[in-house]
Write a protein that holds these residues in place. Structure first.
Motif, short mmCIF file in Angstrom:
data_model
loop_
_atom_site.label_atom_id
_atom_site.label_comp_id
_atom_site.label_asym_id
_atom_site.label_seq_id
_atom_site.Cartn_x
_atom_site.Cartn_y
_atom_site.Cartn_z
N UNK A 243 1.04 -1.22 -0.13
CA UNK A 243 0.16 -0.09 -0.09
C UNK A 243 0.92 1.24 0.16
N UNK A 246 3.18 1.53 -3.12
CA UNK A 246 2.37 1.80 -4.40
C UNK A 246 2.36 3.62 -4.51
N UNK A 254 4.17 -9.38 -3.02
CA UNK A 254 3.40 -9.44 -1.63
C UNK A 254 1.88 -9.55 -1.71
N UNK A 302 -7.21 -12.27 0.45
CA UNK A 302 -6.69 -10.95 0.82
C UNK A 302 -7.30 -9.99 1.51
N UNK A 303 -6.86 -9.47 2.55
CA UNK A 303 -7.38 -8.59 3.45
C UNK A 303 -6.49 -7.60 4.30
N UNK A 304 -7.24 -6.29 4.27
CA UNK A 304 -6.44 -5.16 5.12
C UNK A 304 -7.40 -5.15 6.33
N UNK A 305 -8.22 -5.86 6.60
CA UNK A 305 -9.35 -5.71 7.49
C UNK A 305 -9.06 -5.75 9.09
N UNK A 307 -9.46 -7.92 11.12
CA UNK A 307 -10.37 -8.51 11.97
C UNK A 307 -10.71 -10.02 11.41
N UNK A 309 -12.19 -13.92 10.63
CA UNK A 309 -13.58 -14.45 10.43
C UNK A 309 -13.87 -15.89 10.98
N UNK A 311 -14.63 -19.06 9.92
CA UNK A 311 -14.18 -20.34 9.67
C UNK A 311 -12.64 -20.72 10.44
N UNK B 1 -18.08 -14.73 8.58
CA UNK B 1 -18.32 -15.62 7.30
C UNK B 1 -18.66 -14.89 6.38
N UNK B 2 -17.75 -15.07 4.95
CA UNK B 2 -18.26 -14.38 3.83
C UNK B 2 -19.23 -15.46 3.30
N UNK B 14 -18.72 -19.33 2.58
CA UNK B 14 -17.34 -19.45 2.13
C UNK B 14 -16.58 -20.63 2.30
N UNK B 22 -5.47 -13.56 -6.72
CA UNK B 22 -5.68 -12.46 -7.71
C UNK B 22 -6.11 -12.76 -8.98
N UNK B 47 -2.19 -6.01 -5.18
CA UNK B 47 -2.41 -6.09 -3.55
C UNK B 47 -3.33 -4.93 -3.02
N UNK B 48 -4.40 -4.35 -3.42
CA UNK B 48 -4.97 -3.19 -3.49
C UNK B 48 -5.70 -3.09 -2.01
N UNK B 49 -5.78 -1.92 -1.45
CA UNK B 49 -6.24 -1.78 -0.19
C UNK B 49 -7.56 -1.14 -0.36
N UNK B 52 -10.71 -5.56 -5.06
CA UNK B 52 -9.97 -6.65 -5.33
C UNK B 52 -10.75 -7.54 -6.16
N UNK B 70 -14.48 -7.85 -4.62
CA UNK B 70 -14.52 -7.88 -3.09
C UNK B 70 -13.64 -6.64 -2.75
N UNK B 72 -11.12 -5.41 0.04
CA UNK B 72 -10.16 -5.95 0.98
C UNK B 72 -10.21 -5.30 2.63
N UNK B 73 -11.09 -4.27 2.83
CA UNK B 73 -11.00 -3.68 3.88
C UNK B 73 -12.29 -4.02 4.36
N UNK B 74 -13.50 -3.71 3.82
CA UNK B 74 -14.71 -4.04 4.31
C UNK B 74 -15.05 -5.76 4.17
N UNK B 75 -14.46 -6.33 3.27
CA UNK B 75 -14.95 -7.58 2.67
C UNK B 75 -16.28 -7.79 2.04
#
Ligand SMILES: Cc1cc2nc3c(=O)[nH]c(=O)nc-3n(C[C@H](O)[C@H](O)[C@H](O)COP(=O)(O)OP(=O)(O)OC[C@H]3O[C@@H](n4cnc5c(N)ncnc54)[C@H](O)[C@@H]3O)c2cc1C
Ligand SMILES: [Zn+2]
Lengths: 418, 95
Positions: A243, A246, A254, A302-305, A307, A309, A311, B1-2, B14, B22, B47-49, B52, B70, B72-75
């Motif tokens: 991030x 970029x 990565x 992929x996640x920047x969240x 938090x 999940x 599963x 859970x997605x 999910x 990607x 690898x965007x924030x 995606x 989707x 990648x921050x809020x899912x």
């Protein structure tokens, strides 16, 4: 600055604990520095510390968007070990463990390193062979390793599932006695205090939003608290390396992924070492407050969240119960997660970037806590001398193009499955 | 859970799906021997924030590869379409 010792403790206690001074200054940004390190986690702070102390850098700042240690440094399961196998990794992680062993003295700050040992359980003859091979490679590199039989494992950790109906019967384990755990916050605070003592400015609440570029060279950073010029900018922003890079126009090998951790209610001492479960990707230790700290696989997308999940909650609890059945009677009281740079080969990057003035320390995957001191040591060297230290010369960015990946697991470029 | 809305099977958990990574990075033509283009395709990611584009396979359902957008921050999932219809980069096998 107060030197910490038993004597100071007693003296301050007699004075009703008044008169303790701040461990480090909360600095205001200056107009420019020789070195700006982005990211106030353990890696960034250690880098600044060694830059000032080992390389005599007089003008260094660490810029942190939140508070120091609030990233992965303060979120990890604190396992420290050096049981790596591939050239390029082995000696780097062993140097790191040696720096850990000196750290509390070096920093005059108790990082509570506890070398209680780590067990990697084996559940098939093939795994025993692989463990023997890994152990031999470690020993040939001067790193301690021991192969344990089932009975030796049972003597050390009787609460593992040794019953006849164990889902994954334990055949033995690879043991590293010098592995263990450490107090994560203390590592950030200790390096911050040490860096501050050597004149480093630690600037919190300051987010890097872009770069200052002149003639294709990076000459500073744009932040939420104004522009800061720098001769050299080093990134140590775990999880956010893509991030931030970029913003300078770089794309990296990565992906950013989530890792969760869990802690149970505190109980009396029952697990005296770190245990990694060979039948799944699960690891557990008991912290000084009595809680069992556990983790397992990545969430897997992929996640920047920051938090996790459900599963993985289920998977981790299933792993826990398969390895240590009595854990099913404990309540999990805390769960959290961090986002990490997963590289395409699972090994880190400590390297000059293709853009002059910009240097990258990242890609630590889920194993960068143990690397904190050696990462700072090598990154400081790379920044100061403009060339890698011999311990990080393989952690380059261009190894992927050259076909020199350091793929410890042999997993290929599928970082979500590492 | 997605919850992923498979165009063939409907909205599912999910855990029925396998992640394929990607979807933006298609491979060059096999006859293309350019090292940089192959390095880029195999190893380098945006690898965007945020938004995606990615592949999922409905492993425990219809086994089709899907092209998912989707955040990648809020899912939050914006769209799910069969991978073969989605992009020139993503063929029937998801690559
Ligand atoms: C749940 C979990 C368990 C783990 N378990 C282990 C383990 O047992 N053993 C092990 O060795 N490793 C473990 N790790 C990995 C380890 O925590 C990390 O690799 C390591 O802490 C990375 O350190 P760091 O200093 O680079 O990152 P961080 O501590 O994350 O520091 C990076 C800092 O950069 C800041 N930053 C980001 N973007 C910007 C910006 N634009 N401007 C300014 N600042 C910015 C962040 O706020 C953050 O404070 C685990 C990780 C997680 C998430
Ligand atoms: Zn389906």
């Amino acid at each position: 600055m107060t030197h910490y010792s038993a004597f100071t403790l007693i003296r301050k206690a007699l004075g009703a604990n008044r008169g303790w001074t701040r461990a480090w200054r909360n600095a205001e940004p200056r107009a420019g520095y020789d070195f700006v390190i982005v990211g106030g986690g353990g890696h960034g702070l250690a880098t600044a510390y060694y830059l000032a102390k080992e390389h005599g850098a007089a003008s260094v700042a660490v810029i942190e968007k939140g508070y120091i240690g609030g990233g992965n440094t303060g979120r990890n399961t604190t396992i420290v070990r050096s049981n790596y196998m591939i050239d390029g990794n082995t000696r780097f992680y062993e140097k790191s463990l040696q720096l850990w062993e000196e750290m509390s003295g070096e920093l005059n700050f108790n990082v509570m390193l506890s070398q209680r040992g780590q067990l990697n359980t084996c559940h098939s003859p093939a795994q025993m062979d692989a463990a023997a091979r890994r152990g031999n490679i470690m020993r040939m590199n001067g790193i301690d390793a021991e192969l344990l039989t089932r009975e030796e494992v049972r003597r050390r950790v009787p609460i593992l599932d040794f019953s006849d109906h164990a889902r994954f019967p334990i055949l033995g384990a690879l043991w590293q006695q010098r592995a263990g755990v450490a107090r994560h916050d203390a590592v950030a605070w200790g390096y911050a205090r040490g860096a501050d003592r050597h004149g480093v400015d630690i600037i919190q609440g300051c987010e890097v939003k872009g770069f200052l570029q002149e003639q294709g060279r990076i000459v500073g950073v744009r932040t939420t608290r104004g522009d800061i010029r720098a001769q050299k900018v080093g990134l140590a922003v775990a999880g956010h390396t893509s991030h931030v890079a970029r913003m300078a126009g770089l794309r990296l090998p990565i992906e950013t992924h989530l890792l969760q951790a869990f802690a149970t209610e505190p109980v009396k001492p029952m697990l005296h070492c770190v245990v990694s479960f060979g039948a799944a990707h699960f690891y557990v230790s008991q912290d000084d407050k009595g809680g069992l700290v556990m983790g397992s696989d990545l969430d897997g997308y992929n996640s920047y969240g920051q938090r996790g999940d459900l599963p993985i909650v289920e998977e981790t609890m299933a792993d826990a119960k398969a390895l240590i059945p009595l854990l099913s009677r404990l309540r999990v009281v805390r769960q959290w997660s961090g986002v990490m740079d997963m590289t395409m080969d699972g090994s880190p990057i400590i390297s000059k970037s293709p853009i002059d003035g910009l240097y990258i320390d990242g890609g630590w995957c889920y194993g960068g806590f143990k690397a904190t001191p050696a990462s700072g040591w090598c990154f400081a060297h790379t920044l100061a001398k403009d060339r890698p230290h011999e311990l990080n010369e393989r952690f380059t960015l261009d190894r992927f193009r050259r076909g020199h990946q350091l793929d410890e697991k042999g997993g290929g470029p599928t970082p979500w499955a590492h | 859970m997605l919850r992923i809305a498979c165009p063939y099977c409907g909205e599912r958990d999910q855990v029925e799906f396998t992640y394929g990574g990607d979807a933006a990075s298609g491979f060059p033509a096999l006859a293309d021997a350019d090292l940089d283009r192959w390095t880029d395709a195999v190893f380098i990611r945006d690898n965007p924030r945020g938004e995606h584009r990615e592949l999922w396979q409905h492993q425990h359902g219809c086994r089709q590869w899907l092209y998912v957008v989707r955040d990648t921050v809020t899912h939050a999932i914006q769209s799910v379409v069969p991978a073969r219809d989605a992009s020139p980069a993503a063929g029937a096998d998801g690559r």
